[in-house]
Structures are given as C-alpha cells and as structure tokens.
Design a protein around this motif. Structure first.
Motif, short mmCIF file in Angstrom:
data_model
loop_
_atom_site.label_atom_id
_atom_site.label_comp_id
_atom_site.label_asym_id
_atom_site.label_seq_id
_atom_site.Cartn_x
_atom_site.Cartn_y
_atom_site.Cartn_z
N GLU A 166 -18.42 16.34 -19.00
CA GLU A 166 -18.61 17.31 -20.08
C GLU A 166 -19.62 18.38 -19.69
O GLU A 166 -19.42 19.58 -19.98
CB GLU A 166 -19.07 16.60 -21.36
CG GLU A 166 -18.03 15.70 -22.00
CD GLU A 166 -17.89 14.33 -21.35
OE1 GLU A 166 -17.03 13.56 -21.80
OE2 GLU A 166 -18.63 14.04 -20.38
N ALA A 167 -20.68 17.97 -19.00
CA ALA A 167 -21.70 18.93 -18.57
C ALA A 167 -21.12 19.92 -17.56
O ALA A 167 -21.45 21.11 -17.58
CB ALA A 167 -22.90 18.18 -17.96
N THR A 168 -20.25 19.43 -16.68
CA THR A 168 -19.61 20.31 -15.69
C THR A 168 -18.72 21.35 -16.37
O THR A 168 -18.72 22.53 -16.00
CB THR A 168 -18.78 19.47 -14.70
OG1 THR A 168 -19.67 18.58 -14.02
CG2 THR A 168 -18.07 20.36 -13.68
N SER A 211 -27.60 6.28 -21.93
CA SER A 211 -26.93 7.23 -21.03
C SER A 211 -27.73 8.53 -20.90
O SER A 211 -27.73 9.16 -19.85
CB SER A 211 -25.49 7.50 -21.48
OG SER A 211 -25.43 8.36 -22.58
N LEU A 212 -28.44 8.92 -21.97
CA LEU A 212 -29.34 10.08 -21.86
C LEU A 212 -30.45 9.80 -20.84
O LEU A 212 -30.81 10.66 -20.04
CB LEU A 212 -29.97 10.38 -23.22
CG LEU A 212 -29.32 11.44 -24.09
CD1 LEU A 212 -29.95 11.42 -25.49
CD2 LEU A 212 -29.46 12.83 -23.48
N LYS A 213 -30.96 8.58 -20.88
CA LYS A 213 -32.06 8.20 -19.99
C LYS A 213 -31.62 8.08 -18.54
O LYS A 213 -32.29 8.57 -17.63
CB LYS A 213 -32.67 6.88 -20.46
CG LYS A 213 -33.77 6.33 -19.57
CD LYS A 213 -34.32 5.02 -20.14
CE LYS A 213 -35.44 4.46 -19.26
NZ LYS A 213 -36.02 3.22 -19.84
N HIS A 214 -30.46 7.44 -18.31
CA HIS A 214 -30.07 7.06 -16.95
C HIS A 214 -29.01 7.97 -16.32
O HIS A 214 -28.74 7.84 -15.13
CB HIS A 214 -29.58 5.62 -16.93
CG HIS A 214 -30.66 4.62 -17.25
ND1 HIS A 214 -31.60 4.24 -16.33
CD2 HIS A 214 -30.95 3.95 -18.40
CE1 HIS A 214 -32.42 3.35 -16.89
NE2 HIS A 214 -32.05 3.16 -18.14
N GLY A 215 -28.40 8.85 -17.12
CA GLY A 215 -27.43 9.79 -16.55
C GLY A 215 -26.26 9.08 -15.87
O GLY A 215 -25.76 8.07 -16.35
N ASN A 216 -25.87 9.60 -14.71
CA ASN A 216 -24.69 9.09 -14.01
C ASN A 216 -24.83 7.67 -13.48
O ASN A 216 -23.86 7.08 -13.01
CB ASN A 216 -24.34 10.01 -12.83
CG ASN A 216 -23.66 11.28 -13.31
OD1 ASN A 216 -23.21 11.35 -14.45
ND2 ASN A 216 -23.59 12.27 -12.45
N GLN A 217 -26.05 7.11 -13.56
CA GLN A 217 -26.23 5.75 -13.06
C GLN A 217 -25.39 4.75 -13.85
O GLN A 217 -25.03 3.69 -13.34
CB GLN A 217 -27.72 5.36 -13.15
CG GLN A 217 -28.12 4.20 -12.25
CD GLN A 217 -27.84 4.44 -10.76
OE1 GLN A 217 -28.04 5.55 -10.27
NE2 GLN A 217 -27.35 3.43 -10.06
#
Length: 432
Positions: A109-111, A296-302
């Motif tokens: 979504e960010a992309t 997911s906000l904290k860890h992102g793509n992890q």
C-alpha cells in the motif's frame, strides 16, 4: 472553488468515516475506488492475493457504497486499474487540490501511494486518516510505535486505563445535485475479475453479503433482536451456525463498519440491556484487532519474514504433498480437515479452527508458516493484513506469544466438537 478526491480503500462506509468527514468540507467532492489488478494475481507463494469469496463480498460492498454515496450526491468512480495509472488523470480533469484516504503502512500500500505522489503535481495535498482503529494512534499511552509492548495484555491494560474511544463521525450532509459527475464507470463483474459465478455453500457459517447496510443489520440482529451479545464469551468458540460469534470481521476488514461504531453500540447495550463479561469480551477482541495493527506499525515488513518479529530461526519446510493435503482436508487429523474444507468451500473459518489449523501446519507439520498465511490471505472473506499475519506469527512461534503454545488438535476437537457435529458437517466419510 476547491475540489477534493476521496480515494477509498478499506474504509468502504459512509457512517463514522473520518476521511469522508473531512473531504466533504470541500466545495466539490469526487470519490474513487480501484479494483487493483495486482490484488487478483498469483503471489510469491502460489496463491491469488484475493480469491472468489472475498472478491464477491467486496463487489457487493462497493455496489452498496456507490448507492449510499449517490444519496449524498457524491459520485463513486470505480476502475479495475492501478491507482497510479488513473489518479493523475482524475486530478487534472477535476482540478483536484486535496486527496483524502485512509492511512495504510504495509509495504504494498505504501508503494502504491508513493507511485501516485510521484505522478501528480507537487502542490496536491494528501490527507491520510487513521480511522481503522478502536484506540486512535494519537491517544495511546506510548510515546512512539517502537514502545508498543511485545505482550498483548500489557498493551490492553494500559490502553483500557488511559485511552478513551473517540466519538463516531456523522455522515455528511448531501452535496448539491450538480456535485454528481455524468460518468459512472460500471463496477466490474466477478467474471471480469477472473472468477466464475458461484452460489454460497448452504453449510456456511457466514452466508452474509457485503456492504454497510448488511453490517448494520448484523449489528441490529446480534445485539438487539437476539441479544446474543449477552452470551458472546460463552459461545464465541463455537463451530457451527451463524450466531456462535458476532461475525463482524469481514465488514470490519474492508471498513463497511468501524470498530468505533461497534464499541459505542456495545456501550449502549450495556446501559440498556446488560453489562457482563460477555459484552466486555467483544471489546476485548476489538482491542486484539488494534494490537495487531500496532504490531505491524512497530515492526513493518518484519511481519512478512520467515523469522517473524522475534527473529527465531526454526527449521521450516516446504513440502508440496503436505501443502496439498492440508489445503484439501486430507491430513491425518479430522478436526483440521473439517476446518480446512470449510475454508475451501466457504471462505470462512471459526477463530477456534484458525488457531488449530495454523498450529498444526507450523508446529506439527513444521511447514513454512508464510505459506499458510498466504493461503488464508487468498481465501478468507475477512482477510486483514495485520490480523492475519499477526495471528500466524503468534501461532507459529515467531510473534507475540510469550507461551509459544502448540495446540493439541485431538484435545481441542474433544472440547469444542465433542459430538462430532462440525466434523460430520464437513467431512464426506463417516467418522463415527
């Protein structure tokens, strides 16, 4: 005259929609929704990102949203295109100065948003709203997302103590009739998205249609007509039928209803009918939903990586025969099989079922948990990126589970399907 564009994503409602609330302050408002072709393509693990069940539910939702917006004299333009290929043209044609949208932060979504921003003039304002939460990110008692606790209970207790749920936004007043545009692009059919027409399996525990009206009807039924909310905690681990749980998750996932709307209706129910552990437990589940969004906000793509947010290095496997048997309900475990067949035939599975089949796949079979998560992403009507990947990490030993428990599926079947009713419903061969 200022003209705004409301770019709908997973906020497909008119009630309690922050983006719509602010966008409607413009002199003119155009709305748009994209059936992005990328969402119907095969992903890296061999599954379509969206399969037929969620596609059908989404089509019903967008059709209803288009009708609801028309009563406000707002046109919802719908395109089966990539947003970055159409938004620049809309900006130019309607002389848009501000684009309103729900804030998303996961990588795909960010992309897309970054691609759009590159293709429109620099003076275009983007206004992103955090309206998919129960506890708004500006209100949580943590200094930064990095401070979000790794254990849910710590998060929940601090938020319950220090957070207020914000009031809902009212639907806007109708625009003048000349706000409507002459063009009304046709919503694609299921066939145009790449699927054949189908009828829902009569055994489904989720036989409902998509859309805000249906979400509100479900709320009326579950809270006020049947008062099932007063027994929610006692029945929520059920497996058969429409009313063992609230079933709000598909509408929450695409934003046909907000967490706030449900919360405040629970609040009203507690004042007017009954307040007990059962009514609280629905709010408890909404907080779990919030928690996975904050994870997911904290860890992102992890959250999409094989070692998860813990960096645990397990010996994962990728056995095609095991995958085939798990997906098709042909494992050595009848309880797992019944749940997997239910998912394959309906796009739905109970919460109890999901935990068991995920544990069986990742802990018992020791298969790459991301394959299971990707299959769920394809099949589930109520797929939500944060809850799906968060729960899969949790059940696979690479997420927010301090106990790292493994489900004993035989024991679970004895506890939650003691008479075998659920297994008989979904398994063709006789078990008993």
């Amino acid at each position: 005259m200022n003209t705004s564009l409301l770019w709908f994503g997973n906020n497909l409602r008119v009630s309690d929609n922050e983006a719509l609330h602010f966008a409607s302050k413009a002199d003119r408002l155009i709305a748009v929704y994209f059936f992005d072709p990328r969402h119907y393509k095969i992903g890296p693990f061999g599954f379509k990102k969206t399969e037929r069940f969620r596609a059908k539910f989404l089509l019903e939702t967008v059709q209803q949203l288009q009708k609801r917006l028309k009563t406000l004299n707002i046109s919802l333009l719908v395109y089966p295109e990539q947003p970055e290929n159409r938004i620049p043209e809309l900006v130019e044609r309607f002389q848009i100065d501000t684009i309103y949208l729900q804030k998303e932060w996961t990588s795909e979504e960010a992309t897309v948003l970054a691609n759009v921003k590159r293709k429109v003039p620099e003076n275009i304002q983007f206004h992103e709203t955090f309206d998919q939460f129960l506890f708004h990110p500006e209100d949580i008692p943590f200094d930064a997302y990095e401070k979000i606790p790794q254990v849910f209970t710590v998060f929940r207790k601090k938020c319950e103590k220090h957070c207020e749920v914000r009031p809902c936004f009212d639907a806007p007043q109708p625009f003048p009739i000349d706000n409507l545009v002459e063009e009304t692009p046709k919503i694609p059919t299921l066939e145009e998205l790449g699927f054949s027409h189908f009828e829902m399996d009569q055994r489904s525990a989720f036989p409902f249609k998509g859309g805000e009206d249906e979400a509100l009807e479900r709320l009326q039924h579950y809270f006020w007509d049947t008062k099932k909310l007063a027994f929610y905690k006692k029945t929520r681990n059920g497996l058969v039928g429409t009313d063992y749980s609230s079933k709000f998750s598909p509408w929450l996932a695409n934003g046909s209803i907000s967490a706030g709307t449900i919360y405040w209706e629970v609040n009203r129910f507690e004042k007017e009918i009954k307040k007990n552990q059962d009514t609280y437990w629905l709010i408890f589940e909404l907080i779990w939903r919030d928690y996975f969004k904050y994870v997911s906000l904290k860890h992102g793509n992890q959250i999409f990586k094989i070692d998860g947010i813990l960096g645990n290095d397990y010996d994962w496997h990728n056995n095609k025969a095991a995958q085939h048997d798990w997906i098709n309900g042909q494992t050595d475990d009848d309880f797992v099989n019944a749940n997997m067949i239910e998912l394959k035939e309906t796009g739905w599975m109970s919460n109890r079922g999901r935990q068991n089949v995920a544990s069986y796949w990742s802990k018992h079979l020791q298969q790459d948990w991301r394959i299971g998560a990707s299959y769920f992403e394809a099949m589930l009507i109520d797929y939500d990126v944060h809850s799906n990947w968060g729960n899969w990490m949790y059940n696979s030993g690479v997420g927010n589970n301090p106990r790292n428990r493994t489900f004993n599926t035989k024991r679970q079947a004895e506890m939650y399907d003691p008479n075998g009713k659920f297994q008989r419903l979904w398994l063709q061969h006789s078990l008993f």
